[in-house]
Design a protein around this motif. Structure first.
Motif, PDB file in Angstrom:
ATOM      1  N   ILE A   1       0.847  -1.189   0.000  1.00 26.41           N
ATOM      2  CA  ILE A   1       0.000   0.000   0.000  1.00 26.41           C
ATOM      3  C   ILE A   1       0.880   1.235   0.000  1.00 26.41           C
ATOM      4  O   ILE A   1       1.817   1.339   0.792  1.00 26.41           O
ATOM      5  N   SER A   2       0.576   2.173  -0.872  1.00 27.37           N
ATOM      6  CA  SER A   2       1.308   3.437  -0.893  1.00 27.37           C
ATOM      7  C   SER A   2       1.011   4.185   0.391  1.00 27.37           C
ATOM      8  O   SER A   2      -0.131   4.265   0.816  1.00 27.37           O
ATOM      9  N   THR A   3       2.047   4.769   0.983  1.00 28.73           N
ATOM     10  CA  THR A   3       1.805   5.526   2.205  1.00 28.73           C
ATOM     11  C   THR A   3       1.504   6.996   1.916  1.00 28.73           C
ATOM     12  O   THR A   3       1.183   7.741   2.816  1.00 28.73           O
ATOM     13  N   ASN A   4       1.623   7.428   0.652  1.00 31.99           N
ATOM     14  CA  ASN A   4       1.295   8.804   0.315  1.00 31.99           C
ATOM     15  C   ASN A   4      -0.128   8.847  -0.225  1.00 31.99           C
ATOM     16  O   ASN A   4      -0.367   9.026  -1.419  1.00 31.99           O
TER      17      ASN A   4
ATOM     18  N   GLY B   1     -19.378  10.820  -5.495  1.00 33.71           N
ATOM     19  CA  GLY B   1     -19.207  10.777  -6.946  1.00 33.71           C
ATOM     20  C   GLY B   1     -17.904  11.386  -7.425  1.00 33.71           C
ATOM     21  O   GLY B   1     -17.655  11.438  -8.629  1.00 33.71           O
ATOM     22  N   ALA B   2     -17.078  11.853  -6.510  1.00 34.51           N
ATOM     23  CA  ALA B   2     -15.789  12.431  -6.895  1.00 34.51           C
ATOM     24  C   ALA B   2     -14.863  11.367  -7.488  1.00 34.51           C
ATOM     25  O   ALA B   2     -14.000  11.674  -8.307  1.00 34.51           O
ATOM     26  N   LEU B   3     -15.057  10.135  -7.077  1.00 34.63           N
ATOM     27  CA  LEU B   3     -14.320   8.994  -7.623  1.00 34.63           C
ATOM     28  C   LEU B   3     -15.308   7.904  -8.015  1.00 34.63           C
ATOM     29  O   LEU B   3     -16.415   7.846  -7.471  1.00 34.63           O
TER      30      LEU B   3
ATOM     31  N   TYR C   1     -10.320   4.626   2.826  1.00 36.71           N
ATOM     32  CA  TYR C   1      -9.757   5.887   2.352  1.00 36.71           C
ATOM     33  C   TYR C   1     -10.611   6.537   1.264  1.00 36.71           C
ATOM     34  O   TYR C   1     -10.547   7.736   1.059  1.00 36.71           O
ATOM     35  N   ALA C   2     -11.388   5.737   0.530  1.00 31.07           N
ATOM     36  CA  ALA C   2     -12.121   6.267  -0.623  1.00 31.07           C
ATOM     37  C   ALA C   2     -13.630   6.352  -0.409  1.00 31.07           C
ATOM     38  O   ALA C   2     -14.329   6.879  -1.275  1.00 31.07           O
ATOM     39  N   ASP C   3     -14.163   5.865   0.696  1.00 36.23           N
ATOM     40  CA  ASP C   3     -15.614   5.809   0.909  1.00 36.23           C
ATOM     41  C   ASP C   3     -16.331   7.119   0.623  1.00 36.23           C
ATOM     42  O   ASP C   3     -17.297   7.154  -0.139  1.00 36.23           O
ATOM     43  N   GLU C   4     -15.888   8.195   1.214  1.00 35.08           N
ATOM     44  CA  GLU C   4     -16.570   9.487   1.043  1.00 35.08           C
ATOM     45  C   GLU C   4     -16.513   9.962  -0.402  1.00 35.08           C
ATOM     46  O   GLU C   4     -17.505  10.460  -0.945  1.00 35.08           O
ATOM     47  N   ALA C   5     -15.351   9.831  -1.028  1.00 34.38           N
ATOM     48  CA  ALA C   5     -15.206  10.268  -2.423  1.00 34.38           C
ATOM     49  C   ALA C   5     -16.063   9.414  -3.355  1.00 34.38           C
ATOM     50  O   ALA C   5     -16.613   9.922  -4.338  1.00 34.38           O
ATOM     51  N   LEU C   6     -16.205   8.128  -3.066  1.00 33.95           N
ATOM     52  CA  LEU C   6     -17.070   7.257  -3.875  1.00 33.95           C
ATOM     53  C   LEU C   6     -18.538   7.632  -3.685  1.00 33.95           C
ATOM     54  O   LEU C   6     -19.297   7.707  -4.656  1.00 33.95           O
ATOM     55  N   LYS C   7     -18.935   7.883  -2.452  1.00 32.94           N
ATOM     56  CA  LYS C   7     -20.326   8.253  -2.170  1.00 32.94           C
ATOM     57  C   LYS C   7     -20.701   9.582  -2.805  1.00 32.94           C
ATOM     58  O   LYS C   7     -21.805   9.758  -3.293  1.00 32.94           O
TER      59      LYS C   7
ATOM     60  N   ARG D   1      -8.620  12.033  -8.266  1.00 34.46           N
ATOM     61  CA  ARG D   1      -9.683  13.053  -8.343  1.00 34.46           C
ATOM     62  C   ARG D   1      -9.482  13.990  -9.528  1.00 34.46           C
ATOM     63  O   ARG D   1     -10.436  14.457 -10.123  1.00 34.46           O
ATOM     64  N   ASP D   2      -8.217  14.269  -9.836  1.00 37.08           N
ATOM     65  CA  ASP D   2      -7.929  15.156 -10.961  1.00 37.08           C
ATOM     66  C   ASP D   2      -8.000  14.437 -12.303  1.00 37.08           C
ATOM     67  O   ASP D   2      -7.772  15.047 -13.355  1.00 37.08           O
ATOM     68  N   GLY D   3      -8.284  13.131 -12.280  1.00 39.35           N
ATOM     69  CA  GLY D   3      -8.439  12.365 -13.512  1.00 39.35           C
ATOM     70  C   GLY D   3      -7.138  11.997 -14.191  1.00 39.35           C
ATOM     71  O   GLY D   3      -7.131  11.658 -15.377  1.00 39.35           O
ATOM     72  N   VAL D   4      -6.035  12.036 -13.465  1.00 39.23           N
ATOM     73  CA  VAL D   4      -4.743  11.712 -14.078  1.00 39.23           C
ATOM     74  C   VAL D   4      -4.136  10.431 -13.506  1.00 39.23           C
ATOM     75  O   VAL D   4      -2.968  10.151 -13.735  1.00 39.23           O
ATOM     76  N   GLY D   5      -4.921   9.657 -12.764  1.00 44.86           N
ATOM     77  CA  GLY D   5      -4.385   8.432 -12.194  1.00 44.86           C
ATOM     78  C   GLY D   5      -5.463   7.494 -11.711  1.00 44.86           C
ATOM     79  O   GLY D   5      -6.626   7.878 -11.575  1.00 44.86           O
ATOM     80  N   ILE D   6      -5.073   6.289 -11.514  1.00 44.13           N
ATOM     81  CA  ILE D   6      -5.948   5.273 -10.922  1.00 44.13           C
ATOM     82  C   ILE D   6      -5.374   4.984  -9.546  1.00 44.13           C
ATOM     83  O   ILE D   6      -4.158   4.787  -9.391  1.00 44.13           O
ATOM     84  N   TRP D   7      -6.255   4.941  -8.576  1.00 40.90           N
ATOM     85  CA  TRP D   7      -5.814   4.795  -7.201  1.00 40.90           C
ATOM     86  C   TRP D   7      -6.295   3.462  -6.640  1.00 40.90           C
ATOM     87  O   TRP D   7      -7.489   3.245  -6.479  1.00 40.90           O
TER      88      TRP D   7
END
Length: 194
Positions: free
Chosen positions: A114-117, A146-148, A138-144, A126-132
Protein backbone atom coordinates in the motif's frame (compact mmCIF):
# COMPACT_ATOMS: atom_id res chain seq x y z
CA UNK A 1 24.13 -23.34 71.70
CA UNK A 2 24.56 -23.24 67.93
CA UNK A 3 25.03 -20.05 65.89
CA UNK A 4 24.36 -19.10 62.27
CA UNK A 5 26.88 -16.92 60.55
CA UNK A 6 27.06 -14.62 57.61
CA UNK A 7 30.61 -15.07 56.47
CA UNK A 8 32.50 -14.43 59.73
CA UNK A 9 29.74 -12.77 61.74
CA UNK A 10 27.19 -14.69 63.77
CA UNK A 11 23.78 -13.13 63.09
CA UNK A 12 21.74 -15.27 65.45
CA UNK A 13 22.09 -17.67 68.30
CA UNK A 14 19.88 -20.70 68.62
CA UNK A 15 19.09 -23.40 71.12
CA UNK A 16 16.62 -26.23 70.77
CA UNK A 17 13.96 -23.91 72.27
CA UNK A 18 14.71 -20.42 70.92
CA UNK A 19 16.41 -18.27 68.31
CA UNK A 20 17.70 -14.77 69.00
CA UNK A 21 19.52 -12.20 66.89
CA UNK A 22 23.03 -11.26 67.88
CA UNK A 23 24.16 -7.64 67.85
CA UNK A 24 25.40 -8.16 64.26
CA UNK A 25 22.04 -9.76 63.33
CA UNK A 26 20.07 -6.83 64.78
CA UNK A 27 22.26 -4.37 62.89
CA UNK A 28 21.83 -6.32 59.65
CA UNK A 29 18.05 -6.57 60.11
CA UNK A 30 17.73 -2.85 60.84
CA UNK A 31 19.56 -2.07 57.59
CA UNK A 32 17.79 -4.59 55.28
CA UNK A 33 14.27 -4.31 56.74
CA UNK A 34 13.36 -1.25 54.61
CA UNK A 35 14.60 -3.03 51.48
CA UNK A 36 12.57 -6.14 52.38
CA UNK A 37 9.47 -3.96 52.85
CA UNK A 38 10.14 -2.39 49.41
CA UNK A 39 10.44 -5.84 47.85
CA UNK A 40 7.17 -6.89 49.51
CA UNK A 41 5.43 -3.73 48.28
CA UNK A 42 6.79 -4.27 44.75
CA UNK A 43 5.54 -7.86 44.73
CA UNK A 44 2.09 -6.69 45.89
CA UNK A 45 2.06 -4.11 43.09
CA UNK A 46 3.03 -6.70 40.47
CA UNK A 47 0.33 -9.06 41.74
CA UNK A 48 -2.16 -6.21 41.30
CA UNK A 49 -1.16 -5.82 37.64
CA UNK A 50 -2.54 -9.29 36.94
CA UNK A 51 -5.99 -8.20 38.04
CA UNK A 52 -6.45 -4.81 36.36
CA UNK A 53 -5.84 -3.73 32.76
CA UNK A 54 -3.27 -1.04 33.46
CA UNK A 55 0.14 0.13 32.35
CA UNK A 56 1.71 0.63 28.96
CA UNK A 57 0.43 -1.21 25.88
CA UNK A 58 2.64 -0.76 22.79
CA UNK A 59 1.21 -1.62 19.37
CA UNK A 60 2.99 -1.41 16.02
CA UNK A 61 0.96 -1.00 12.82
CA UNK A 62 1.30 0.33 9.25
CA UNK A 63 -0.28 3.74 8.55
CA UNK A 64 -3.48 2.39 6.91
CA UNK A 65 -4.12 0.12 9.89
CA UNK A 66 -3.60 3.05 12.26
CA UNK A 67 -5.93 5.30 10.22
CA UNK A 68 -8.69 2.84 9.38
CA UNK A 69 -8.58 0.17 12.07
CA UNK A 70 -7.02 1.44 15.28
CA UNK A 71 -8.01 5.13 15.24
CA UNK A 72 -11.74 4.44 15.64
CA UNK A 73 -11.00 2.06 18.53
CA UNK A 74 -8.67 4.27 20.60
CA UNK A 75 -11.30 6.44 22.29
CA UNK A 76 -13.71 3.64 23.21
CA UNK A 77 -10.87 1.37 24.39
CA UNK A 78 -9.29 4.03 26.61
CA UNK A 79 -12.72 4.98 27.97
CA UNK A 80 -13.27 1.35 28.94
CA UNK A 81 -9.69 0.96 30.27
CA UNK A 82 -8.51 4.36 31.57
CA UNK A 83 -5.49 2.93 33.38
CA UNK A 84 -3.92 1.71 30.12
CA UNK A 85 -1.29 3.95 28.53
CA UNK A 86 -1.72 3.15 24.81
CA UNK A 87 1.34 3.73 22.62
CA UNK A 88 0.68 3.16 18.89
CA UNK A 89 3.68 3.39 16.57
CA UNK A 90 3.04 3.64 12.83
CA UNK A 91 5.62 1.97 10.57
CA UNK A 92 5.22 0.54 7.08
CA UNK A 93 7.92 -2.11 7.28
CA UNK A 94 7.68 -5.40 9.11
CA UNK A 95 8.84 -5.15 12.72
CA UNK A 96 9.87 -7.94 15.07
CA UNK A 97 7.52 -6.87 17.85
CA UNK A 98 9.31 -8.81 20.57
CA UNK A 99 12.80 -7.46 19.93
CA UNK A 100 11.40 -3.94 19.34
CA UNK A 101 9.54 -3.98 22.67
CA UNK A 102 5.95 -4.06 21.36
CA UNK A 103 3.12 -6.02 22.96
CA UNK A 104 1.30 -6.55 19.66
CA UNK A 105 1.24 -5.58 16.02
CA UNK A 106 -1.35 -5.12 13.31
CA UNK A 107 -0.62 -6.21 9.76
CA UNK A 108 -2.41 -6.85 6.51
CA UNK A 109 -1.86 -9.95 4.40
CA UNK A 110 1.77 -10.39 3.46
CA UNK A 111 1.13 -9.79 -0.26
CA UNK A 112 -0.52 -6.39 0.15
CA UNK A 113 1.56 -3.37 -0.76
CA UNK A 114 0.00 0.00 0.00
CA UNK A 115 1.31 3.44 -0.89
CA UNK A 116 1.80 5.53 2.20
CA UNK A 117 1.29 8.80 0.32
CA UNK A 118 -2.50 8.58 0.29
CA UNK A 119 -3.22 12.26 -0.26
CA UNK A 120 -1.08 12.45 -3.42
CA UNK A 121 -2.62 9.31 -4.90
CA UNK A 122 -6.16 10.46 -4.09
CA UNK A 123 -5.51 13.88 -5.58
CA UNK A 124 -4.23 12.37 -8.84
CA UNK A 125 -7.32 10.13 -9.08
CA UNK A 126 -9.68 13.05 -8.34
CA UNK A 127 -7.93 15.16 -10.96
CA UNK A 128 -8.44 12.36 -13.51
CA UNK A 129 -4.74 11.71 -14.08
CA UNK A 130 -4.38 8.43 -12.19
CA UNK A 131 -5.95 5.27 -10.92
CA UNK A 132 -5.81 4.79 -7.20
CA UNK A 133 -5.69 1.31 -5.71
CA UNK A 134 -6.53 1.76 -2.05
CA UNK A 135 -8.46 0.42 0.87
CA UNK A 136 -12.19 1.17 0.99
CA UNK A 137 -11.89 3.28 4.11
CA UNK A 138 -9.76 5.89 2.35
CA UNK A 139 -12.12 6.27 -0.62
CA UNK A 140 -15.61 5.81 0.91
CA UNK A 141 -16.57 9.49 1.04
CA UNK A 142 -15.21 10.27 -2.42
CA UNK A 143 -17.07 7.26 -3.87
CA UNK A 144 -20.33 8.25 -2.17
CA UNK A 145 -20.05 11.85 -3.39
CA UNK A 146 -19.21 10.78 -6.95
CA UNK A 147 -15.79 12.43 -6.89
CA UNK A 148 -14.32 8.99 -7.62
CA UNK A 149 -15.72 5.91 -9.31
CA UNK A 150 -14.81 2.33 -8.56
CA UNK A 151 -13.09 0.44 -11.37
CA UNK A 152 -12.58 -3.24 -12.01
CA UNK A 153 -14.65 -4.43 -9.04
CA UNK A 154 -15.03 -7.87 -10.62
CA UNK A 155 -11.25 -8.21 -10.57
CA UNK A 156 -10.75 -7.27 -6.94
CA UNK A 157 -10.43 -10.17 -4.56
CA UNK A 158 -12.21 -9.87 -1.22
CA UNK A 159 -9.92 -8.27 1.33
CA UNK A 160 -9.80 -10.12 4.66
CA UNK A 161 -8.75 -7.03 6.59
CA UNK A 162 -6.11 -6.58 9.20
CA UNK A 163 -4.77 -9.06 11.71
CA UNK A 164 -3.70 -8.51 15.31
CA UNK A 165 -0.68 -10.57 16.25
CA UNK A 166 1.20 -10.89 19.53
CA UNK A 167 3.69 -13.23 21.20
CA UNK A 168 2.25 -16.48 22.44
CA UNK A 169 2.32 -16.14 26.19
CA UNK A 170 0.95 -18.26 28.93
CA UNK A 171 0.29 -15.20 31.04
CA UNK A 172 -0.79 -12.42 28.72
CA UNK A 173 -0.45 -9.00 30.41
CA UNK A 174 -3.87 -7.67 31.47
CA UNK A 175 -3.65 -4.58 29.23
CA UNK A 176 -2.98 -6.77 26.17
CA UNK A 177 -5.70 -9.27 27.19
CA UNK A 178 -8.16 -6.36 27.54
CA UNK A 179 -7.19 -5.08 24.07
CA UNK A 180 -7.52 -8.53 22.47
CA UNK A 181 -10.98 -8.96 24.01
CA UNK A 182 -11.96 -5.41 23.00
CA UNK A 183 -10.91 -5.97 19.36
CA UNK A 184 -12.80 -9.29 19.20
CA UNK A 185 -15.94 -7.62 20.55
CA UNK A 186 -15.48 -4.63 18.20
CA UNK A 187 -15.26 -6.92 15.17
CA UNK A 188 -18.39 -8.81 16.22
CA UNK A 189 -20.31 -5.53 16.58
CA UNK A 190 -18.90 -4.27 13.27
CA UNK A 191 -20.03 -7.42 11.42
CA UNK A 192 -23.53 -7.16 12.90
CA UNK A 193 -23.71 -3.51 11.81
CA UNK A 194 -22.89 -4.28 8.17
Amino acid sequence: MAGFSLSRWAICSATTRSVALTEAGELLLSRVAPALRDVGDALDQVRGLREVAAGRLRINAPPPAVDLVLAPMVGPFLTAHPQVDLDIVSESGFVDIVSAGFDAGVRYGEHLAISTNMSLAMRAARDGVGIWATLDGYADEALKSGALVSLMEDWCEPFPGSFLYYPSRRQTPPALRAFIDFVADWRKRDKRGQ
